[in-house]
Design a protein around this motif. Structure first.
Motif, PDB file in Angstrom:
ATOM      1  N   LEU A 148      44.099  83.270  51.357  1.00 16.17           N
ATOM      2  CA  LEU A 148      44.250  83.051  52.525  1.00 16.17           C
ATOM      3  C   LEU A 148      44.154  84.485  53.471  1.00 16.17           C
ATOM      4  CD1 LEU A 148      47.583  80.193  52.034  1.00 16.17           C
ATOM      5  CD2 LEU A 148      44.695  79.953  52.334  1.00 16.17           C
ATOM      6  N   TYR A 149      44.468  85.215  53.072  1.00 15.55           N
ATOM      7  CA  TYR A 149      44.420  86.293  54.168  1.00 15.55           C
ATOM      8  C   TYR A 149      43.301  87.423  54.346  1.00 15.55           C
ATOM      9  CZ  TYR A 149      49.935  85.451  54.055  1.00 15.55           C
ATOM     10  OH  TYR A 149      51.142  85.255  53.515  1.00 15.55           O
ATOM     11  N   LYS A 150      42.438  87.364  53.495  1.00 16.12           N
ATOM     12  CA  LYS A 150      40.791  88.073  53.479  1.00 16.12           C
ATOM     13  C   LYS A 150      41.071  87.841  54.384  1.00 16.12           C
ATOM     14  CE  LYS A 150      39.484  87.482  48.773  1.00 16.12           C
ATOM     15  NZ  LYS A 150      40.408  87.392  47.736  1.00 16.12           N
ATOM     16  N   PRO A 151      40.146  89.213  55.100  1.00 16.13           N
ATOM     17  CA  PRO A 151      39.357  88.885  56.171  1.00 16.13           C
ATOM     18  C   PRO A 151      38.331  87.776  56.675  1.00 16.13           C
ATOM     19  CG  PRO A 151      38.397  90.449  55.205  1.00 16.13           C
ATOM     20  CD  PRO A 151      39.535  90.607  54.502  1.00 16.13           C
ATOM     21  N   GLU A 152      37.657  87.693  57.216  1.00 17.69           N
ATOM     22  CA  GLU A 152      36.601  86.824  57.545  1.00 17.69           C
ATOM     23  C   GLU A 152      35.624  86.877  57.292  1.00 17.69           C
ATOM     24  OE1 GLU A 152      33.783  86.987  60.284  1.00 17.69           O
ATOM     25  OE2 GLU A 152      33.065  85.433  59.490  1.00 17.69           O
ATOM     26  N   TYR A 153      35.176  88.302  56.570  1.00 15.43           N
ATOM     27  CA  TYR A 153      33.588  88.654  56.338  1.00 15.43           C
ATOM     28  C   TYR A 153      33.913  88.904  54.568  1.00 15.43           C
ATOM     29  CZ  TYR A 153      36.799  92.915  57.214  1.00 15.43           C
ATOM     30  OH  TYR A 153      37.419  94.038  57.068  1.00 15.43           O
ATOM     31  N   VAL A 154      35.250  88.507  54.194  1.00 20.69           N
ATOM     32  CA  VAL A 154      35.333  88.776  52.911  1.00 20.69           C
ATOM     33  C   VAL A 154      35.958  87.054  52.141  1.00 20.69           C
ATOM     34  CG1 VAL A 154      36.987  89.481  50.674  1.00 20.69           C
ATOM     35  CG2 VAL A 154      36.201  91.043  52.751  1.00 20.69           C
ATOM     36  N   LYS A 155      34.706  86.587  51.468  1.00 20.29           N
ATOM     37  CA  LYS A 155      34.666  85.223  51.015  1.00 20.29           C
ATOM     38  C   LYS A 155      36.022  85.258  50.185  1.00 20.29           C
ATOM     39  CE  LYS A 155      31.331  84.122  53.352  1.00 20.29           C
ATOM     40  NZ  LYS A 155      30.982  83.996  54.297  1.00 20.29           N
ATOM     41  N   MET A 156      36.419  84.343  50.107  1.00 18.75           N
ATOM     42  CA  MET A 156      37.855  83.371  48.981  1.00 18.75           C
ATOM     43  C   MET A 156      37.111  83.255  47.324  1.00 18.75           C
ATOM     44  SD  MET A 156      40.005  81.581  51.621  1.00 18.75           S
ATOM     45  CE  MET A 156      39.331  80.223  52.199  1.00 18.75           C
ATOM     46  N   PHE A 168      28.940  73.966  45.597  1.00 15.34           N
ATOM     47  CA  PHE A 168      29.393  74.957  45.584  1.00 15.34           C
ATOM     48  C   PHE A 168      27.974  75.614  46.396  1.00 15.34           C
ATOM     49  CE2 PHE A 168      29.292  79.985  44.300  1.00 15.34           C
ATOM     50  CZ  PHE A 168      30.482  80.237  45.588  1.00 15.34           C
ATOM     51  N   LYS A 169      27.016  75.091  44.998  1.00 18.62           N
ATOM     52  CA  LYS A 169      25.240  76.010  45.319  1.00 18.62           C
ATOM     53  C   LYS A 169      24.801  75.211  46.967  1.00 18.62           C
ATOM     54  CE  LYS A 169      20.736  75.748  42.495  1.00 18.62           C
ATOM     55  NZ  LYS A 169      20.703  74.655  43.804  1.00 18.62           N
ATOM     56  N   VAL A 170      25.583  74.563  46.844  1.00 19.15           N
ATOM     57  CA  VAL A 170      24.390  73.413  48.262  1.00 19.15           C
ATOM     58  C   VAL A 170      25.191  74.285  49.412  1.00 19.15           C
ATOM     59  CG1 VAL A 170      24.942  71.654  50.481  1.00 19.15           C
ATOM     60  CG2 VAL A 170      24.363  71.925  47.557  1.00 19.15           C
ATOM     61  N   TRP A 171      26.492  74.749  49.291  1.00 17.98           N
ATOM     62  CA  TRP A 171      27.619  75.488  50.413  1.00 17.98           C
ATOM     63  C   TRP A 171      27.137  77.065  50.423  1.00 17.98           C
ATOM     64  CZ3 TRP A 171      32.912  73.854  48.522  1.00 17.98           C
ATOM     65  CH2 TRP A 171      33.217  72.742  48.788  1.00 17.98           C
ATOM     66  N   LYS A 172      26.845  77.525  49.101  1.00 25.51           N
ATOM     67  CA  LYS A 172      26.190  78.957  49.684  1.00 25.51           C
ATOM     68  C   LYS A 172      24.915  79.374  50.183  1.00 25.51           C
ATOM     69  CE  LYS A 172      25.234  82.810  46.104  1.00 25.51           C
ATOM     70  NZ  LYS A 172      26.078  83.464  44.847  1.00 25.51           N
ATOM     71  N   GLU A 173      24.045  78.043  49.732  1.00 26.60           N
ATOM     72  CA  GLU A 173      22.926  77.885  50.385  1.00 26.60           C
ATOM     73  C   GLU A 173      22.567  78.436  51.659  1.00 26.60           C
ATOM     74  OE1 GLU A 173      20.297  76.388  46.437  1.00 26.60           O
ATOM     75  OE2 GLU A 173      20.455  74.630  48.266  1.00 26.60           O
ATOM     76  N   LEU A 174      23.415  77.040  52.597  1.00 22.58           N
ATOM     77  CA  LEU A 174      23.516  76.718  53.930  1.00 22.58           C
ATOM     78  C   LEU A 174      24.384  77.752  54.071  1.00 22.58           C
ATOM     79  CD1 LEU A 174      24.812  72.930  53.811  1.00 22.58           C
ATOM     80  CD2 LEU A 174      22.327  74.178  54.746  1.00 22.58           C
ATOM     81  N   GLY A 175      25.362  79.159  53.740  1.00 22.80           N
ATOM     82  CA  GLY A 175      25.726  80.181  54.162  1.00 22.80           C
ATOM     83  C   GLY A 175      26.748  79.544  54.583  1.00 22.80           C
ATOM     84  N   ILE A 176      27.781  78.166  54.373  1.00 23.45           N
ATOM     85  CA  ILE A 176      29.121  77.893  54.725  1.00 23.45           C
ATOM     86  C   ILE A 176      30.306  78.314  53.853  1.00 23.45           C
ATOM     87  CG2 ILE A 176      27.630  76.142  55.798  1.00 23.45           C
ATOM     88  CD1 ILE A 176      28.595  74.122  54.119  1.00 23.45           C
ATOM     89  N   LEU A 177      30.350  79.303  53.157  1.00 21.85           N
ATOM     90  CA  LEU A 177      31.039  79.462  52.497  1.00 21.85           C
ATOM     91  C   LEU A 177      32.222  79.954  53.009  1.00 21.85           C
ATOM     92  CD1 LEU A 177      29.014  80.825  48.564  1.00 21.85           C
ATOM     93  CD2 LEU A 177      30.701  78.821  49.345  1.00 21.85           C
ATOM     94  N   PRO A 178      33.556  80.341  53.001  1.00 24.34           N
ATOM     95  CA  PRO A 178      34.691  80.631  54.265  1.00 24.34           C
ATOM     96  C   PRO A 178      35.093  81.972  53.809  1.00 24.34           C
ATOM     97  CG  PRO A 178      35.736  78.677  53.107  1.00 24.34           C
ATOM     98  CD  PRO A 178      33.841  78.781  52.545  1.00 24.34           C
ATOM     99  N   GLY A 179      35.337  82.499  54.468  1.00 24.25           N
ATOM    100  CA  GLY A 179      35.904  83.796  54.616  1.00 24.25           C
ATOM    101  C   GLY A 179      37.109  83.952  53.959  1.00 24.25           C
ATOM    102  N   GLY A 180      38.454  84.329  54.630  1.00 27.00           N
ATOM    103  CA  GLY A 180      39.930  84.080  54.620  1.00 27.00           C
ATOM    104  C   GLY A 180      40.254  82.873  55.203  1.00 27.00           C
ATOM    105  N   ALA A 181      40.931  82.276  54.886  1.00 27.94           N
ATOM    106  CA  ALA A 181      41.666  80.892  55.523  1.00 27.94           C
ATOM    107  C   ALA A 181      41.810  80.835  56.754  1.00 27.94           C
ATOM    108  CB  ALA A 181      41.702  80.061  54.905  1.00 27.94           C
TER     109      ALA A 181
END
Length: 628
Positions: A148-156, A168-181
């Motif tokens: 939760l406390y990671k910066p936005e540019y570090v993926k959780m 997860f594969k689809v999200w990674k390909e779309l570039g929508i994996l979230p950084g710190g929430a």
């Protein structure tokens, strides 16, 4: 005007006994105010009003297609949507953060952990261990908090461990994996501020990213952490409705979403010395009366709390009626959906209001901000304040009970674990029923209760009846569950309302055609069910004959939930549009283009039969694609 009531002009409710009760109340409620607010702002409904700077508010019309700064309807709509989704996500992340902190502090204090099975499953999923249960719980809580406390540019880290691999594969390909929430919420707010982002599609992509962090952390993990602390749900029968209010007790109505905040108080209320205090003022003891989602959560885990919890009385828009019975002596709130409108009802009936999280502070409530280390002291202060309230108010307040309201035998305690156990330990029986067509498909009817789309729970209940009549089993979560259960659709006898095939299944298993997973947080449990069904069959989630409906979505949190559903690739029905119809781009992306990105789509329809037709058609298409 009937002189015995406040105004008699109240909105319709699917719950007719409740509608009649509210119409006769000698005080104003939200149900009375619907009529005076019927005229809505057309610009607001379409999302084409902007008041982000002093040049505004600007409004888009065919004659004036840009705001003063140059923002188009597409920019205004998507900016408003992203801002709402970020706010909704922030609410859920606040809840999971507090839950993880409470688990961490309990572990450090070597406190009681009621769900060791849930703890072991989380340890296995996260890949963490410990020398004993408390160290395991500490490591689990820390893993969530660190993400939760990671910066936005570090993926959780936990996203990949929690998500279904094909998703997860689809999200990674779309570039929508979230950084710190928390940082994602911050970025979302920044991005939609004045004269910053003006790319509608870019902002919609951020909505999906927020949807994933909301779903995995705010929804799914909050449930699972709660399971460790509070005990896992167990299937049982339980009463619902205003009938659960027993005037012989000191009754405390609970509202919010953060059950772990009052678990210490809950335990103290049944301690012999505290019960003796209640008896000294003429009561038999204390009872918690469920309201909103935290009431649903207590109902879900009610097998562990039979001594203190009397049952779930109703959802957010039933809360004023619960108080109007006069038999509620205090309201304990910690989050939404605690309506501002309860304040006047509480004042009229001298009901003590106590808030334990200042994000939900009511104007005339006493704030006892929850601090883990001080919970013992605060619990005693709250108990004494509530006893004083009971002693002061009960001789003066006339009771107005509705003991026949609701149902006595609702099926509750349904979770991804208890349902699978009920089915024999695996999902094959349910998959077989779907393949055979005895169950045509699954509909998750989730989210809020509102007073629009026909009135209180009107569209939701009508849609559920349409779906089960078509042999589509319904799984519910959220305040919508409170309305559906108070209308009798969660008792085994409701099988009579189902189509012939689903009716036979329900009668054979002794279950209703609508299964209640509890609070809105339990949308995360539905995601686990969907994932495990897909895994059992060997397909991705969008291929399942599964649809979602938030027929009477209400709040910004529901929009963040919806973005999670879209990221999962599910069709999402809404009874009312989420203030997007003023933008061609947003409407096109959400209702059409999303299908080629994640597999999801938004379907907007306010008619129950037409909506059921659309959802059934999608289920049939998915069945044909699976050749079943």
């Amino acid at each position: 005007m009937n002189e015995s009531c406040y105004g008699c002009s109240t909105c319709a409710s699917a719950d007719k006994p409740l509608e009649g009760f509210i119409a006769k109340l000698p005080m104003e409620t939200s149900h009375h105010r619907v009529e005076s607010q019927e005229t809505k702002c057309g610009f607001g409904l379409q999302g084409v009003c902007c008041r982000l700077c002093a040049n505004g508010p600007c409004r888009i019309t065919p004659e004036s297609p840009r705001g003063i700064c140059g923002a188009t309807a597409d920019v205004m709509v998507t900016r408003n949507l992203l801002r709402a989704v970020a706010a909704g996500s922030g609410c859920y992340i606040h809840v999971v953060e507090n839950t993880a902190l409470n688990l961490k502090n309990t572990a450090l204090e070597k406190g009681k952990l009621k769900g060791l099975g849930a703890l072991e499953r989380l340890c296995k999923t996260f890949g963490v261990s410990g020398k004993d249960d408390h160290e395991k719980a500490l490591n689990v809580a820390n893993a969530v908090l660190e993400d939760l406390y990671k910066p936005e540019y570090v993926k959780m880290d936990l996203v990949e461990k929690m998500a279904y691999p094909p998703r997860f594969k689809v999200w990674k390909e779309l570039g929508i994996l979230p950084g710190g929430a928390k940082s994602e919420v911050f970025k979302g707010v920044v991005k939609c501020s004045t004269n910053l982002n003006s790319d509608p599609v870019n902002m919609l992509i951020d909505c999906l990213r927020l949807g994933i962090s909301t779903g995995i952390y705010g929804l799914t993990l909050t449930n699972l952490l709660n399971d460790v602390l509070l005990g896992e749900p167990e299937i049982r029968m339980a009463p619902v409705g205003l009938r659960v209010i027993d005037p012989d007790y000191i009754n405390i109505m609970i509202t919010g979403h953060q059950h772990t905040m009052f678990v210490h108080l809950q335990e103290r209320l049944i301690a012999p010395d505290v019960v003796a205090k209640a008896k000294a003022v003429g009561a038999k003891g204390f009872k918690l009366v469920g309201c909103t989602c935290v009431g649903q959560d207590l109902q879900l885990r009610g097998a562990h709390y039979t001594e203190i919890f009397n049952g779930h009385a109703g959802n957010n828009y039933t809360s004023e009626a619960i108080l109007a019975t006069g038999a509620i002596d205090a309201v304990l709130s910690e989050f939404n959906c605690t309506l501002p409108g309860i304040e006047t009802v509480c004042d009229t009936l001298s009901i003590k209001q106590i808030c334990i999280d200042d994000v939900a502070k009511k104007a005339n409530a006493e704030l006892k901000q929850f601090v883990f280390a001080e919970r013992g002291k605060h619990s005693e202060e709250i108990i004494d304040a509530i006893i004083a309230s009971y002693k002061e108010r009960r001789p003066k307040v006339k009771l107005n009970l509705l003991p026949e309201h609701g149902y006595e035998n609702n099926l509750t305690g349904v979770s991804e674990v208890s349902l699978k156990k009920f089915l024999g330990g695996n999902w094959k029986p349910l998959v077989d029923l779907i393949v055979s067509g005895d169950i045509k498909g699954v509909a998750g009817v989730v989210g809020c209760s509102s007073l629009v789309a026909g009135g209180h729970d009107v569209l939701t209940v009508a849609l559920v009846k349409e779906l089960i009549a078509r042999d589509i089993i319904v799984l519910t979560a959220g305040c919508s569950s409170g309305g559906i259960e108070n209308c009798g659709l969660m008792v085994p006898e409701a099988a009579e309302l189902a189509g012939p095939k689903l009716k036979a299944v329900c009668k054979k298993l002794g279950i209703p055609p609508v299964l209640n997973f509890g609070p809105c947080l339990a949308i995360g449990r539905l995601e686990i069910v969907a994932t495990e069904l897909a895994e059992t069959i060997g397909i991705d989630i969008p291929q399942l004959p599964l649809v979602l409906s938030a027929a009477q979505w209400l709040e910004e949190q529901a929009l963040a939930d919806g973005c999670f559903g879209l990221a999962l690739g599910l069709p999402l029905h809404l009874g009312l549009p989420p203030f997007i119809t003023g933008s061609k781009v947003a409407t096109q992306v959400l209702t059409e283009d999303m299908k080629s990105l994640t597999g999801g789509q938004v379907i907007i329809n306010a008619d129950a039969k037409e909506s059921a037709d659309l959802l059934e058609k999608i289920i049939q298409e998915k069945r044909r694609a699976l050749k079943i």
